[in-house]
Design a protein around this motif. Structure first.
Motif, PDB file in Angstrom:
ATOM      1  N   LEU A  60       0.819  -1.218   0.000  1.00  0.00           N
ATOM      2  CA  LEU A  60       0.000   0.000   0.000  1.00  0.00           C
ATOM      3  C   LEU A  60       0.848   1.261   0.000  1.00  0.00           C
ATOM      4  O   LEU A  60       2.014   1.253   0.394  1.00  0.00           O
ATOM      5  CB  LEU A  60      -0.927   0.012   1.215  1.00  0.00           C
ATOM      6  CG  LEU A  60      -2.081  -1.004   1.221  1.00  0.00           C
ATOM      7  CD1 LEU A  60      -2.918  -0.831   2.476  1.00  0.00           C
ATOM      8  CD2 LEU A  60      -2.948  -0.854  -0.009  1.00  0.00           C
ATOM      9  N   GLN A  61       0.213   2.331  -0.439  1.00  0.00           N
ATOM     10  CA  GLN A  61       0.750   3.667  -0.329  1.00  0.00           C
ATOM     11  C   GLN A  61      -0.340   4.559   0.242  1.00  0.00           C
ATOM     12  O   GLN A  61      -1.522   4.354  -0.032  1.00  0.00           O
ATOM     13  CB  GLN A  61       1.211   4.205  -1.681  1.00  0.00           C
ATOM     14  CG  GLN A  61       2.407   3.482  -2.265  1.00  0.00           C
ATOM     15  CD  GLN A  61       2.883   4.123  -3.555  1.00  0.00           C
ATOM     16  OE1 GLN A  61       2.173   4.923  -4.158  1.00  0.00           O
ATOM     17  NE2 GLN A  61       4.092   3.780  -3.960  1.00  0.00           N
ATOM     18  N   ALA A  62       0.052   5.544   1.045  1.00  0.00           N
ATOM     19  CA  ALA A  62      -0.940   6.419   1.665  1.00  0.00           C
ATOM     20  C   ALA A  62      -0.292   7.755   1.999  1.00  0.00           C
ATOM     21  O   ALA A  62       0.915   7.838   2.236  1.00  0.00           O
ATOM     22  CB  ALA A  62      -1.513   5.776   2.926  1.00  0.00           C
ATOM     23  N   THR A  63      -1.111   8.791   2.008  1.00  0.00           N
ATOM     24  CA  THR A  63      -0.659  10.123   2.402  1.00  0.00           C
ATOM     25  C   THR A  63      -0.797  10.256   3.912  1.00  0.00           C
ATOM     26  O   THR A  63      -1.820   9.880   4.495  1.00  0.00           O
ATOM     27  CB  THR A  63      -1.491  11.202   1.699  1.00  0.00           C
ATOM     28  OG1 THR A  63      -1.372  11.038   0.285  1.00  0.00           O
ATOM     29  CG2 THR A  63      -1.017  12.590   2.091  1.00  0.00           C
ATOM     30  N   LEU A  64       0.243  10.784   4.577  1.00  0.00           N
ATOM     31  CA  LEU A  64       0.220  10.905   6.035  1.00  0.00           C
ATOM     32  C   LEU A  64       1.037  12.111   6.457  1.00  0.00           C
ATOM     33  O   LEU A  64       1.754  12.730   5.668  1.00  0.00           O
ATOM     34  CB  LEU A  64       0.743   9.624   6.697  1.00  0.00           C
ATOM     35  CG  LEU A  64       2.083   9.047   6.227  1.00  0.00           C
ATOM     36  CD1 LEU A  64       3.271   9.835   6.770  1.00  0.00           C
ATOM     37  CD2 LEU A  64       2.208   7.593   6.650  1.00  0.00           C
ATOM     38  N   THR A  65       0.937  12.422   7.747  1.00  0.00           N
ATOM     39  CA  THR A  65       1.702  13.509   8.353  1.00  0.00           C
ATOM     40  C   THR A  65       2.829  12.905   9.175  1.00  0.00           C
ATOM     41  O   THR A  65       2.599  12.043  10.030  1.00  0.00           O
ATOM     42  CB  THR A  65       0.812  14.372   9.250  1.00  0.00           C
ATOM     43  OG1 THR A  65      -0.245  14.926   8.458  1.00  0.00           O
ATOM     44  CG2 THR A  65       1.612  15.503   9.877  1.00  0.00           C
ATOM     45  N   ALA A  66       4.057  13.362   8.906  1.00  0.00           N
ATOM     46  CA  ALA A  66       5.224  12.822   9.588  1.00  0.00           C
ATOM     47  C   ALA A  66       6.072  13.963  10.140  1.00  0.00           C
ATOM     48  O   ALA A  66       5.900  15.132   9.772  1.00  0.00           O
ATOM     49  CB  ALA A  66       6.057  11.975   8.621  1.00  0.00           C
ATOM     50  N   LEU A  67       6.987  13.612  11.036  1.00  0.00           N
ATOM     51  CA  LEU A  67       7.945  14.593  11.531  1.00  0.00           C
ATOM     52  C   LEU A  67       8.914  14.970  10.418  1.00  0.00           C
ATOM     53  O   LEU A  67       9.129  14.183   9.487  1.00  0.00           O
ATOM     54  CB  LEU A  67       8.706  14.010  12.721  1.00  0.00           C
ATOM     55  CG  LEU A  67       7.861  13.609  13.942  1.00  0.00           C
ATOM     56  CD1 LEU A  67       8.757  13.030  15.024  1.00  0.00           C
ATOM     57  CD2 LEU A  67       7.087  14.799  14.480  1.00  0.00           C
ATOM     58  N   PRO A  68       9.532  16.131  10.489  1.00  0.00           N
ATOM     59  CA  PRO A  68      10.426  16.577   9.407  1.00  0.00           C
ATOM     60  C   PRO A  68      11.809  15.929   9.510  1.00  0.00           C
ATOM     61  O   PRO A  68      12.835  16.599   9.378  1.00  0.00           O
ATOM     62  CB  PRO A  68      10.488  18.090   9.625  1.00  0.00           C
ATOM     63  CG  PRO A  68      10.331  18.254  11.092  1.00  0.00           C
ATOM     64  CD  PRO A  68       9.356  17.184  11.517  1.00  0.00           C
ATOM     65  N   PHE A  69      11.832  14.630   9.745  1.00  0.00           N
ATOM     66  CA  PHE A  69      13.087  13.896   9.865  1.00  0.00           C
ATOM     67  C   PHE A  69      12.997  12.622   9.033  1.00  0.00           C
ATOM     68  O   PHE A  69      11.915  12.109   8.775  1.00  0.00           O
ATOM     69  CB  PHE A  69      13.383  13.534  11.322  1.00  0.00           C
ATOM     70  CG  PHE A  69      13.609  14.717  12.215  1.00  0.00           C
ATOM     71  CD1 PHE A  69      14.883  15.261  12.357  1.00  0.00           C
ATOM     72  CD2 PHE A  69      12.562  15.295  12.916  1.00  0.00           C
ATOM     73  CE1 PHE A  69      15.086  16.354  13.182  1.00  0.00           C
ATOM     74  CE2 PHE A  69      12.765  16.383  13.740  1.00  0.00           C
ATOM     75  CZ  PHE A  69      14.038  16.921  13.872  1.00  0.00           C
ATOM     76  N   ALA A  70      14.154  12.133   8.649  1.00  0.00           N
ATOM     77  CA  ALA A  70      14.242  10.845   7.967  1.00  0.00           C
ATOM     78  C   ALA A  70      15.407  10.082   8.563  1.00  0.00           C
ATOM     79  O   ALA A  70      16.458  10.662   8.858  1.00  0.00           O
ATOM     80  CB  ALA A  70      14.432  11.025   6.469  1.00  0.00           C
ATOM     81  N   PHE A  71      15.213   8.790   8.761  1.00  0.00           N
ATOM     82  CA  PHE A  71      16.266   7.963   9.339  1.00  0.00           C
ATOM     83  C   PHE A  71      17.281   7.582   8.263  1.00  0.00           C
ATOM     84  O   PHE A  71      16.947   7.408   7.087  1.00  0.00           O
ATOM     85  CB  PHE A  71      15.662   6.719   9.981  1.00  0.00           C
ATOM     86  CG  PHE A  71      14.689   7.044  11.089  1.00  0.00           C
ATOM     87  CD1 PHE A  71      15.142   7.538  12.302  1.00  0.00           C
ATOM     88  CD2 PHE A  71      13.330   6.886  10.898  1.00  0.00           C
ATOM     89  CE1 PHE A  71      14.253   7.854  13.307  1.00  0.00           C
ATOM     90  CE2 PHE A  71      12.434   7.202  11.896  1.00  0.00           C
ATOM     91  CZ  PHE A  71      12.891   7.693  13.107  1.00  0.00           C
ATOM     92  N   VAL A  72      18.519   7.447   8.689  1.00  0.00           N
ATOM     93  CA  VAL A  72      19.625   7.174   7.777  1.00  0.00           C
ATOM     94  C   VAL A  72      19.778   5.668   7.609  1.00  0.00           C
ATOM     95  O   VAL A  72      19.823   4.915   8.584  1.00  0.00           O
ATOM     96  CB  VAL A  72      20.932   7.790   8.303  1.00  0.00           C
ATOM     97  CG1 VAL A  72      22.097   7.460   7.364  1.00  0.00           C
ATOM     98  CG2 VAL A  72      20.777   9.297   8.457  1.00  0.00           C
ATOM     99  N   LYS A  73      19.882   5.238   6.349  1.00  0.00           N
ATOM    100  CA  LYS A  73      20.073   3.820   6.072  1.00  0.00           C
ATOM    101  C   LYS A  73      21.525   3.418   6.314  1.00  0.00           C
ATOM    102  O   LYS A  73      22.445   4.175   6.023  1.00  0.00           O
ATOM    103  CB  LYS A  73      19.720   3.509   4.613  1.00  0.00           C
ATOM    104  CG  LYS A  73      18.256   3.665   4.256  1.00  0.00           C
ATOM    105  CD  LYS A  73      18.034   3.308   2.803  1.00  0.00           C
ATOM    106  CE  LYS A  73      16.565   3.458   2.407  1.00  0.00           C
ATOM    107  NZ  LYS A  73      16.329   3.124   0.983  1.00  0.00           N
ATOM    108  N   ASP A  74      21.712   2.239   6.859  1.00  0.00           N
ATOM    109  CA  ASP A  74      23.035   1.620   6.915  1.00  0.00           C
ATOM    110  C   ASP A  74      22.847   0.112   6.974  1.00  0.00           C
ATOM    111  O   ASP A  74      21.729  -0.392   6.903  1.00  0.00           O
ATOM    112  CB  ASP A  74      23.877   2.150   8.083  1.00  0.00           C
ATOM    113  CG  ASP A  74      23.243   1.890   9.447  1.00  0.00           C
ATOM    114  OD1 ASP A  74      22.674   0.790   9.650  1.00  0.00           O
ATOM    115  OD2 ASP A  74      23.330   2.768  10.324  1.00  0.00           O
ATOM    116  N   ASP A  75      23.960  -0.611   7.095  1.00  0.00           N
ATOM    117  CA  ASP A  75      23.877  -2.068   7.041  1.00  0.00           C
ATOM    118  C   ASP A  75      23.067  -2.651   8.187  1.00  0.00           C
ATOM    119  O   ASP A  75      22.492  -3.736   8.056  1.00  0.00           O
ATOM    120  CB  ASP A  75      25.293  -2.671   7.061  1.00  0.00           C
ATOM    121  CG  ASP A  75      26.083  -2.319   5.802  1.00  0.00           C
ATOM    122  OD1 ASP A  75      25.433  -2.002   4.794  1.00  0.00           O
ATOM    123  OD2 ASP A  75      27.322  -2.359   5.847  1.00  0.00           O
ATOM    124  N   ALA A  76      23.020  -1.960   9.329  1.00  0.00           N
ATOM    125  CA  ALA A  76      22.318  -2.498  10.492  1.00  0.00           C
ATOM    126  C   ALA A  76      20.859  -2.081  10.551  1.00  0.00           C
ATOM    127  O   ALA A  76      20.068  -2.671  11.283  1.00  0.00           O
ATOM    128  CB  ALA A  76      23.019  -2.061  11.781  1.00  0.00           C
TER     129      ALA A  76
END
Length: 604
Positions: A377-393
């Protein structure tokens, strides 16, 4: 064609015929085209004699080297290999169309018997299966195998999913000049599709959420230029959703926790919620489970739950003893902890075990509206103005339309800790988007909650696609039998015709709790493996026409394993020579053209 004559006698006869033809051409009164008549007479005489007494030449052959053609070999590879050898190798074909005079062989053991001097085999085409390679032990194998064909050449899907969870079929596709579209078909209906670009290799994912439990077989279809084709089947065991034990810990009364509590209870999960209403005062509620004290987080209390859903403010309010107990429950007992960030990403050292995810700001406002995706699914939502950083863990749980992580998790010992920058999901319920709400939380709970640990289980080794009349290895693990000397009694049942097999198992010397057996399925369809103290294991045997890439992949893996184990040093072998006859078609063509010229020239 007459028997071969000695070379001197052949050329003596040729000389007489040529001289006779030259004399006939010379004595003609008409001297026009005399040189051409003489040349044609020489060619006609020589070619006629060569047709009657075919000339031969000696050809060098290496009796220790052979080329073995298997299915779908590349003709250009064969030509290059033959042309770049000083002495011609022996040429054989096995279950493939013969070329360049290759000798067909019914099986490879016959080849070894007929050619005892073989030392090296150049293998062309798709390759050979493991049991076929057994006949070539002691020989040096040089592979010249095909590359991945056009179409799907790698594929993965889970053997089982819970009803209501997403089934994700992922793979790699090699395109051609024609654009193709892949479809996932379930119950006769196309559920998902993806367009594949031509002349490129790319990954793809097809998704579907099964609603009912049972054994199901879905289909993958490929469509090129309005021609749909079923290329394989996706067998899946859809299981009853697991009732989770959920502990909600809220620092203050929140709509998000209230709606979540009611939803979890409606889904028959066991739910306990502790909400702080003022300093040192909290309210507790239990749904679908007996009441127990929630005042303090202790190891005994946390052992009763599969997942804890909380917020950063409450984690900070916990005593050091409670945080330690919660941390040990995650790392040692497999508990899952999900932290719902409220206004910002908490970076307190006291809660770093649960919230120490790398994050970066992606907006200047307090919140941002974005398009999120998870499962199907995809949906429109309200989120905090942050994004988590991807890494191997760090693994993605929910992403936005730009691939940025809105919810992320990581393994912490035996358990999982996760953080989400989506503070409010109850808006979907207020907007009557219940299916979106259900899908989101089913996906998040599945990713974070404690994983079930089984004392005994089955595995299909290697995890490739089973087909009729091809061996597959079944592994049965039972930790209760680790110290036992006996082997389990198991049966394999074909659900198509109820035929049973009672295979014998061998105990693994390095892992005594593990037992393996080789099983040869006779027909396609669902099979069930059963053993005492273990849940039945269902596996599906595909049709022989399904997933052609799997056959090629299995053969190439078998060839690679065979080569890795071979330790053969080829000895010097003298060359052999054989007489080869020059193809008569050349002499026939020369005779027709030269005699035709002589006849036509005389008429003109």
């Amino acid at each position: 064609m007459l028997p071969h004559l000695p070379p001197y006698l052949t050329w003596f006869v040729a000389a007489i015929v040529i001289l006779l033809l030259i004399w006939l051409a010379w004595r003609r009164p008409n001297r026009r085209h005399l040189i051409w008549r003489v040349a044609a007479s020489i060619v006609a005489g020589a070619s006629l004699v060569c047709l009657l007494f075919p000339p031969t030449y000696q050809k060098a052959i290496d009796p220790a080297t052979a080329i073995l053609l298997t299915e779908n070999y590349n003709q250009d590879t064969l030509n290059t290999l033959v042309e770049h050898t000083n002495a011609s190798p022996l040429l054989f074909s096995y279950k493939a169309k013969a070329s360049r005079g290759a000798t067909p062989v019914p099986d490879l053991y016959t080849l070894r018997q007929q050619q005892p001097g073989l030392q090296t085999i150049h293998l062309l085409g798709q390759g050979l299966e493991t049991q076929q390679l057994e006949a070539l032990k002691g020989l040096q194998l040089v592979p010249h195998l095909n590359t991945a064909p056009a179409g799907i050449y790698a594929l993965h899907w889970p053997e089982s999913v819970k009803a209501g969870e997403a089934l994700v079929v992922a793979g790699r596709f090699k395109g051609t000049s024609t654009k193709a579209t892949l479809y996932l078909q379930a119950a006769g209906t196309l559920q998902d599709s993806t367009a594949m670009a031509g002349d490129s290799s790319t990954t793809f994912k097809l998704r579907f959420i099964p609603k009912q439990k049972g054994l199901f077989v879905y289909n993958i279809l490929s469509k090129e230029e309005e021609h749909p084709d079923t290329i394989g089947q996706i067998p899946v065991l859809v299981e009853e959703p697991t009732a989770l034990r959920v502990l909600l810990l809220a620092a203050a009364p929140l709509f998000e926790f209230r709606f979540l509590k009611d939803y979890l209870a409606q889904q028959q999960h066991q739910v306990a919620i502790r909400t702080s209403v003022s300093k040192d005062i909290s309210q507790s509620e239990w749904l679908n489970m007996p009441q127990t004290s929630l005042e303090k987080l202790t190891p005994a209390l946390l052992q009763k739950f599969d997942i804890v859903i909380t917020e950063p403010e409450l984690l900070q309010k916990l005593t050091q003893a409670e945080r330690t107990a919660l941390q040990k429950a995650v790392s040692e007992s497999g508990l899952g902890v999900l932290t719902i960030a409220g206004e910002q990403i908490n970076r307190s050292s006291a809660t770093s075990f649960f919230t120490s995810f790398g994050a970066r700001r992606v907006g200047q406002q307090d919140t941002r509206t974005t398009r999120a995706s998870w499962a199907t699914l995809q949906a429109t939502l309200t989120a905090l103005p942050f994004a988590f950083v991807k890494d191997d863990a760090v693994s993605a749980i929910v992403e936005d339309q730009n691939g940025l992580l809105l919810a992320a998790g990581r393994k912490a010992g035996w358990g999982t800790v996760a953080v989400t920058a989506i503070p409010q999901t109850f808006q979907w319920q207020l907007e009557s988007k219940q299916s979106t709400y259900n899908s989101y939380w089913a996906h998040v709970l599945s990713a974070v909650a404690r994983k079930e640990v089984k004392e005994s289980f089955w595995q299909l080794l290697p995890s490739r696609i089973p087909k009729p009349n091809q061996p597959l290895t079944l592994a049965y693990t039972n930790y209760a039998l680790a110290g036992a000397s006996g082997v389990p009694a198991a049966t394999i049942l074909s659900l198509a015709d109820s035929s049973k097999a009672n295979p014998s198992f061998a105990q693994d010397a390095m892992q005594p709790e593990r037992f393996t057996t080789t099983f040869w399925p006779r027909q396609s369809g669902w099979h069930k493996a059963e053993a005492p103290e273990a849940e039945p294991y269902y596996f599906y045997v595909q049709d022989t026409t399904s997933w052609k890439f799997a056959d090629l992949q299995a053969k190439q893996e078998a060839v690679a394993a065979f080569i890795a184990q071979q330790h053969v040093v080829s000895a010097a072998t003298p060359l052999a020579y054989t007489k080869e006859t020059i193809p008569l078609i050349w002499f026939f063509c020369l005779f027709v053209m030269s005699s035709g010229f002589l006849w036509l020239e005389e008429k003109l």
